[in-house]
Design a protein around this motif. Sequence first.
Motif, PDB file in Angstrom:
ATOM      1  N   GLN A  38       0.519  -1.511   0.029  1.00  0.00           N
ATOM      2  CA  GLN A  38      -0.249  -0.078   0.375  1.00  0.00           C
ATOM      3  C   GLN A  38       0.634   1.108  -0.245  1.00  0.00           C
ATOM      4  N   GLY A  39       2.165   1.416   0.394  1.00  0.00           N
ATOM      5  CA  GLY A  39       2.618   2.409   0.450  1.00  0.00           C
ATOM      6  C   GLY A  39       3.755   2.642  -0.494  1.00  0.00           C
ATOM      7  N   GLN A  40       3.470   1.620  -1.581  1.00  0.00           N
ATOM      8  CA  GLN A  40       4.449   1.887  -2.795  1.00  0.00           C
ATOM      9  C   GLN A  40       3.666   2.647  -3.640  1.00  0.00           C
ATOM     10  N   LEU A  41       2.371   1.849  -3.254  1.00  0.00           N
ATOM     11  CA  LEU A  41       0.962   2.330  -4.377  1.00  0.00           C
ATOM     12  C   LEU A  41       0.914   3.806  -3.940  1.00  0.00           C
ATOM     13  N   GLU A  42       0.299   3.911  -3.014  1.00  0.00           N
ATOM     14  CA  GLU A  42       0.814   5.287  -2.401  1.00  0.00           C
ATOM     15  C   GLU A  42       1.175   6.583  -3.123  1.00  0.00           C
ATOM     16  N   ILE A  43       3.027   6.467  -3.012  1.00  0.00           N
ATOM     17  CA  ILE A  43       4.047   6.732  -3.033  1.00  0.00           C
ATOM     18  C   ILE A  43       4.272   7.113  -4.554  1.00  0.00           C
ATOM     19  N   ALA A  44       3.935   6.036  -5.110  1.00  0.00           N
ATOM     20  CA  ALA A  44       3.474   5.773  -6.725  1.00  0.00           C
ATOM     21  C   ALA A  44       2.438   7.016  -7.630  1.00  0.00           C
ATOM     22  N   PHE A  45       1.219   7.043  -6.308  1.00  0.00           N
ATOM     23  CA  PHE A  45       0.553   7.528  -7.053  1.00  0.00           C
ATOM     24  C   PHE A  45       1.130   9.270  -6.861  1.00  0.00           C
ATOM     25  N   ILE A  46       1.275   9.530  -5.657  1.00  0.00           N
ATOM     26  CA  ILE A  46       1.638  10.725  -5.188  1.00  0.00           C
ATOM     27  C   ILE A  46       3.132  11.373  -6.086  1.00  0.00           C
ATOM     28  N   GLY A  47       3.416  10.844  -6.431  1.00  0.00           N
ATOM     29  CA  GLY A  47       5.111  11.086  -6.624  1.00  0.00           C
ATOM     30  C   GLY A  47       5.405  10.966  -8.477  1.00  0.00           C
ATOM     31  N   ASP A  48       4.387  10.373  -9.562  1.00  0.00           N
ATOM     32  CA  ASP A  48       4.517  10.103 -10.499  1.00  0.00           C
ATOM     33  C   ASP A  48       5.991   9.330 -11.165  1.00  0.00           C
ATOM     34  N   LEU A  49       5.437   7.965 -10.527  1.00  0.00           N
ATOM     35  CA  LEU A  49       6.879   7.182  -9.999  1.00  0.00           C
ATOM     36  C   LEU A  49       6.992   6.916 -11.544  1.00  0.00           C
ATOM     37  N   LEU A  50       5.923   6.165 -11.822  1.00  0.00           N
ATOM     38  CA  LEU A  50       6.267   4.847 -13.293  1.00  0.00           C
ATOM     39  C   LEU A  50       4.865   5.533 -14.702  1.00  0.00           C
ATOM     40  N   PRO A  51       5.857   6.575 -15.060  1.00  0.00           N
ATOM     41  CA  PRO A  51       5.047   6.972 -16.361  1.00  0.00           C
ATOM     42  C   PRO A  51       5.064   5.719 -17.327  1.00  0.00           C
ATOM     43  N   THR A  52       4.501   5.801 -18.583  1.00  0.00           N
ATOM     44  CA  THR A  52       3.996   4.793 -19.486  1.00  0.00           C
ATOM     45  C   THR A  52       2.790   5.182 -20.586  1.00  0.00           C
ATOM     46  N   GLU A  53       2.579   4.406 -21.474  1.00  0.00           N
ATOM     47  CA  GLU A  53       1.728   4.841 -22.495  1.00  0.00           C
ATOM     48  C   GLU A  53       1.266   3.564 -23.502  1.00  0.00           C
ATOM     49  N   ALA A  54      -0.091   3.074 -23.468  1.00  0.00           N
ATOM     50  CA  ALA A  54      -0.450   2.516 -23.948  1.00  0.00           C
ATOM     51  C   ALA A  54      -1.488   2.930 -25.658  1.00  0.00           C
ATOM     52  N   ASN A  55      -1.506   2.111 -27.167  1.00  0.00           N
ATOM     53  CA  ASN A  55      -2.317   2.591 -27.906  1.00  0.00           C
ATOM     54  C   ASN A  55      -3.149   1.399 -27.329  1.00  0.00           C
ATOM     55  N   PHE A  56      -4.649   2.201 -28.204  1.00  0.00           N
ATOM     56  CA  PHE A  56      -6.023   1.420 -28.229  1.00  0.00           C
ATOM     57  C   PHE A  56      -6.713   1.903 -28.989  1.00  0.00           C
ATOM     58  N   ASN A  57      -7.514   0.826 -29.192  1.00  0.00           N
ATOM     59  CA  ASN A  57      -8.557   0.795 -30.771  1.00  0.00           C
ATOM     60  C   ASN A  57      -9.597   1.617 -30.710  1.00  0.00           C
ATOM     61  N   ILE A  58     -10.028   2.884 -31.497  1.00  0.00           N
ATOM     62  CA  ILE A  58     -10.502   4.102 -31.248  1.00  0.00           C
ATOM     63  C   ILE A  58     -12.145   3.689 -32.135  1.00  0.00           C
ATOM     64  N   VAL A  59     -13.334   3.632 -31.700  1.00  0.00           N
ATOM     65  CA  VAL A  59     -14.606   2.566 -32.254  1.00  0.00           C
ATOM     66  C   VAL A  59     -14.932   3.748 -32.460  1.00  0.00           C
ATOM     67  N   ALA A  60     -15.759   3.621 -34.009  1.00  0.00           N
ATOM     68  CA  ALA A  60     -17.053   4.523 -34.678  1.00  0.00           C
ATOM     69  C   ALA A  60     -17.989   5.301 -33.322  1.00  0.00           C
ATOM     70  N   SER A  61     -18.080   6.238 -33.639  1.00  0.00           N
ATOM     71  CA  SER A  61     -19.594   6.782 -33.039  1.00  0.00           C
ATOM     72  C   SER A  61     -18.974   5.537 -30.789  1.00  0.00           C
ATOM     73  N   GLN A  62     -18.347   6.138 -30.609  1.00  0.00           N
ATOM     74  CA  GLN A  62     -17.995   5.112 -29.256  1.00  0.00           C
ATOM     75  C   GLN A  62     -17.360   6.861 -28.784  1.00  0.00           C
ATOM     76  N   GLU A  63     -18.157   6.908 -27.203  1.00  0.00           N
ATOM     77  CA  GLU A  63     -17.502   7.893 -26.586  1.00  0.00           C
ATOM     78  C   GLU A  63     -16.604   7.579 -25.145  1.00  0.00           C
ATOM     79  N   GLN A  64     -16.531   6.495 -24.670  1.00  0.00           N
ATOM     80  CA  GLN A  64     -16.394   6.355 -23.708  1.00  0.00           C
ATOM     81  C   GLN A  64     -15.942   4.946 -23.638  1.00  0.00           C
ATOM     82  N   TYR A  65     -14.262   4.775 -23.461  1.00  0.00           N
ATOM     83  CA  TYR A  65     -13.908   4.060 -23.084  1.00  0.00           C
ATOM     84  C   TYR A  65     -13.187   4.009 -22.041  1.00  0.00           C
ATOM     85  N   ALA A  66     -13.101   2.345 -21.342  1.00  0.00           N
ATOM     86  CA  ALA A  66     -12.516   1.997 -19.920  1.00  0.00           C
ATOM     87  C   ALA A  66     -10.889   1.812 -20.165  1.00  0.00           C
TER      88      ALA A  66
END
Length: 230
Positions: free
Chosen positions: A28-56
């Motif tokens: 829980q400590g490492q999770l809180e510190i990762a959240f507050i400190g922005d420790l693990l930046p990354t990115e991910a691609n995903f598919n855009i669906v026609a006429s879809q506004e919401q993505y989980a």
Amino acid sequence: SDLRSKLKRDHPETKGFTDAQMDTELNQGQLEIAFIGDLLPTEANFNIVASQEQYALSSISGDFLKIDKTGGLQIKTVSSNTKFDRMDYRTMEELDREFSGWRDQTAGTPHSYFQRGANIHIFPKMSSAVANGGRLYFFEKPDSMSADTSNPWNGLSHYEPFHKTIVLYAAGVILTAIKRYGDALAVHNLYITRLAEILKFTRGDELDDYSPDIMTGIQALRSSSRHVGR
């Protein structure tokens, strides 16, 4: 983990707790510190669906923690293009002010997005599908520590100077549990000071003092970390 050994050594009052209980608080400590400190930046691609506004967000990454707004959301607004266009982050209130009737608008070329709960929403929704047409920059959750050889924050060595901060978090929780409130407060204050050091490191020395205002701000960040995605 190695942090569990440090916790037992530095805080003998943990002897009444099992390894599993200590691991829970260390994680829980490492999770809180990762959240507050922005420790693990990354990115991910995903598919855009026609006429879809919401993505989980869970469909984009199972390790999503929070959006990295320095990169934010980018979309290939032209399906044949290789270029991603950056979306503007706007709250629902801002959309209400700037784009009256936006909730009922037909599909078009998106330019804005917002997070609501466990989803991101794009506006306007895309008129055509684009494979891997969305790219979200975010901070991810750290892997759980359990084995004796586990290291926090996915084993990134440049964060080793901050391992002690996780131990302080767990010690504060345990001291509170056994009603050692004075000791818990002292450990908590040291933990907050170390959090300031982490923020100074990850945000490019933007913090140059530990004034009460800065400490209050960190406390507010800690409070928001308990409401991720809200």
